[in-house]
Scaffold this active site. Structure first.
Site, mmCIF file in Angstrom:
data_model
loop_
_atom_site.group_PDB
_atom_site.id
_atom_site.type_symbol
_atom_site.label_atom_id
_atom_site.label_comp_id
_atom_site.label_asym_id
_atom_site.label_seq_id
_atom_site.Cartn_x
_atom_site.Cartn_y
_atom_site.Cartn_z
ATOM 1 N N ASP A 225 -72.693 28.257 -11.696
ATOM 2 C CA ASP A 225 -72.649 27.987 -10.266
ATOM 3 C C ASP A 225 -73.595 26.825 -9.916
ATOM 4 O O ASP A 225 -74.720 26.758 -10.425
ATOM 5 C CB ASP A 225 -73.082 29.262 -9.521
ATOM 6 C CG ASP A 225 -72.861 29.172 -8.032
ATOM 7 O OD1 ASP A 225 -71.717 28.970 -7.615
ATOM 8 O OD2 ASP A 225 -73.850 29.317 -7.278
ATOM 9 N N GLU A 290 -69.915 24.181 -12.479
ATOM 10 C CA GLU A 290 -69.342 23.780 -11.184
ATOM 11 C C GLU A 290 -70.032 22.464 -10.838
ATOM 12 O O GLU A 290 -71.255 22.425 -10.693
ATOM 13 C CB GLU A 290 -69.665 24.827 -10.107
ATOM 14 C CG GLU A 290 -69.060 24.444 -8.769
ATOM 15 C CD GLU A 290 -69.713 25.120 -7.561
ATOM 16 O OE1 GLU A 290 -69.057 25.222 -6.529
ATOM 17 O OE2 GLU A 290 -70.892 25.516 -7.638
HETATM 18 C C1 NOJ Z 1 -70.641 27.943 -5.205
HETATM 19 C C2 NOJ Z 1 -69.860 29.224 -5.166
HETATM 20 O O1 NOJ Z 1 -68.570 28.973 -5.663
HETATM 21 C C3 NOJ Z 1 -69.874 29.679 -3.725
HETATM 22 O O2 NOJ Z 1 -68.982 30.729 -3.495
HETATM 23 C C4 NOJ Z 1 -71.289 30.053 -3.359
HETATM 24 O O3 NOJ Z 1 -71.343 30.389 -1.985
HETATM 25 C C5 NOJ Z 1 -72.243 28.888 -3.623
HETATM 26 N N1 NOJ Z 1 -72.005 28.241 -4.878
HETATM 27 C C6 NOJ Z 1 -73.677 29.366 -3.612
HETATM 28 O O4 NOJ Z 1 -73.935 30.125 -4.750
#
Ligand code: NOJ
Length: 557
Positions: A225, A290
């Site tokens: 993440d 990500e």
């Molecule tokens: C990206 C995640 O995909 C999202 O759902 C989340 O709110 C944020 N990062 C914070 O962790």
């Protein structure tokens, strides 16, 4: 005009079941893999509390195996107070009791292996929950060892936050220390999600142990993440501001009003990922970040030389609106520079669903299939978000908004809930998702044709089409293993050669002639009218992708 079909067989999915193929193997298995994102809370509830759970994922693994995917990415299921639905972790080694137990995880892991599926755990390293023991101790004991696990700073001269950084979810990225020291702590998301201090090597040590524990318990890799986050400018300088912001702006627009060079996208993070890679190298785990850096060179640095991340999501390609020309240019740029380390997707749990974003209805589905098919012919992993294989549009949310980004910022704010509605397994009142009176996220019922039960039984469904498309990478490994040859590029369209395969992606709104497909066997077309022969010339229809295989004679020519 004559519609072209696969030689001796009907075009499209009907009658073309994917040939079962051996599980991808070797250290580079991930390069050809198709992943599937399970938003655990909305996939399948088994205990009747209205929230999807790990046992529910286990129950539905056979459905995913039948679809033909290789990897299942599970959104966070760790202990969490749930302010951001699991992306606020209070214990990385415990399962949220609302979603199950460690025993449920073990069963899931065993079943996945039996079915030849790999599991990616969604690890959240940019921030913890404010309920995490590390943060509690950091607040309770400002001189203790955990203080430096987080990013603290003194106030600005006027007593306000230390700099101009803003939170993704609205407001400043700084909140006053609840312990009363007068310092602020940094949070690029909610105040309940304090950012970790990755300049402190202890944090790396903690995460190395966490990653290894999950690998030893059956994880095959991780979705990381906010992988473009983690480290911060040591001097905590102000980000350059690109435009004025005002109160009625959506938090995402406020966030986009700054150039995030000091809080995100840092070179130091790429360096750090080499340590991540070393931490799990002997366990063979795959790291997929990500990655919201909109800069291909920085992206390349994060996935370079086979010693940082294995791959990262190219968020801006899949998550933008329907922009064929930009999409193709950007995809080719990432293809050229990212060392095969791109992970492609057209939607995830943070955005409107692709079908809706790309125009809705048949048009949205047509575009989604055209782009996804094209992505499958590029180097790297391809991910499908749960429900995409059914052609789901955005959910209509009934009742209250769950997404904290929207719930905290006033009436009428666009919400990520539209992508998070419960899976429509059947036409039961609860969609076959839960036996509870109401699911955690209450959404409008969907027609029978959009349910998994209906589509898996129907020979002409979107699900069948996805199954066939997903199987292409196994049936024709050249699609990801052979050299990527850019044969032709136009505005909104591209022709790729991979050994004897020819892929014509025409995302533009007009048909194009496609000489590369002359005489080819059509292996897959993203729409039934995608390819045709007009007076001896092969055409690819607007907003369609065609995969063909040329004969040995043509290859030799
Ligand atoms: C990206 C995640 O995909 C999202 O759902 C989340 O709110 C944020 N990062 C914070 O962790």
């Amino acid at each position: 005009m004559q519609a072209l079909t696969q030689s001796g067989r009907a075009a499209g999915p009907e009658g073309n079941e994917p040939v079962p193929a051996p599980r991808l193997s070797g250290a580079d298995w991930w390069r050809g893999a198709v992943g599937y994102e399970v938003y655990v809370r909305s996939f399948q509830d088994t205990d009747g509390n209205g929230v999807g759970d790990l046992a529910g994922v286990t129950k539905r693994l056979a459905y995913l195996a039948a679809l033909g995917v290789d990897v299942v990415w599970l959104t966070p299921f760790f202990a969490s107070p749930g302010f951001d639905h699991g992306y606020d972790v209070s214990d990385y080694l415990a399962v949220d009791p609302m979603l199950g137990t460690l025993d449920d995880w073990d069963e899931l892991s065993v079943t996945a292996k039996q079915l030849g599926l790999r599991l990616f755990v969604d690890i959240v390293p940019n921030h913890t929950s404010s309920h995490h023991e590390w943060f509690r101790q950091a607040v309770d004991d400002p001189t203790g060892p955990f203080r430096d696990y987080y990013v603290w700073a003194d106030s600005a001269a006027d007593g306000g936050p230390p700099n101009n950084w803003v939170s993704h979810f609205g407001g400043p990225a700084w909140t006053m220390d609840p312990g009363g020291t007068g310092q602020y702590y940094c949070h690029l998301f909610l105040p309940e999600q304090p950012d970790l201090n990755w300049a402190n090597p202890k944090v790396m040590e903690e995460f190395a142990a966490i990653l290894r524990t999950w690998c030893e318990r059956g994880a095959d890799g991780f979705r990381i993440d906010v992988a473009h986050g983690l480290t911060k400018d040591p001097e905590l300088r102000d980000n350059p501001q690109l435009r004025q912001v005002h109160e009625s702006m959506h938090p995402m627009d406020v966030f986009a009003s700054f150039q995030h060079i000091y809080d995100l996208h840092r070179h130091e993070t790429a360096v750090l990922f080499q340590q991540w890679r070393e931490a799990v190298a002997d366990l063979g785990a795959v790291l997929v970040g990500e990655m919201d850096t909109r800069d291909v060179d920085r992206f390349a640095e994060y996935v370079k030389d086979r010693n940082a991340l294995h791959a990262a999501f190219v968020l801006q390609v899949g998550l933008s609106d329907w922009e064929p020309a930009t999409t193709i240019t950007t995809m080719l740029e990432y293809q050229a520079k990212s060392n095969g380390g791109a992970a492609w997707e057209v939607s995830n749990h943070d955005q409107a669903r692709a079908v809706s974003r790309y125009g809705g209805g048949e048009l949205g589905l047509r575009r989604t299939l055209a782009l996804t098919t094209l992505m499958g012919a590029f180097d790297g992993m391809l991910f499908i978000y749960q429900g995409e294989e059914l052609g789901l549009p955005d959910a209509e949310v009934l009742g209250h908004i769950e997404d904290p980004m929207s719930a905290r910022n006033g009436e009428g704010m666009w919400s990520r809930d539209v992508a998070r509605g419960p899976m429509p397994w059947s036409t039961d009142p609860d969609k076959g998702f839960t036996s509870a009176a109401v699911a955690w996220l209450h959404t409008e019922p969907l027609p029978a044709e959009l349910t998994a039960d209906f589509q898996t039984d129907s020979p002409h469904s979107t699900w069948r089409q996805y199954r066939f498309m997903v199987g292409l990478r196994k049936r024709y490994p050249a699609l990801w293993q052979s050299d990527f040859e850019l044969l032709e590029q136009g505005v909104g369209h591209v022709t790729i050669g991979r050994n004897d395969l020819r892929i014509v992606g025409n995302l533009s709104n007009a048909p194009i002639s496609a000489p590369a497909l002359d005489g080819a066997d059509i292996i897959f077309q993203s729409a039934t009218d995608a390819v045709s022969l007009v007076q001896g010339v092969t055409w690819v229809a607007a907003e369609a992708t065609v995969v063909g295989r040329i004969t040995a004679r043509l290859v030799a020519d």
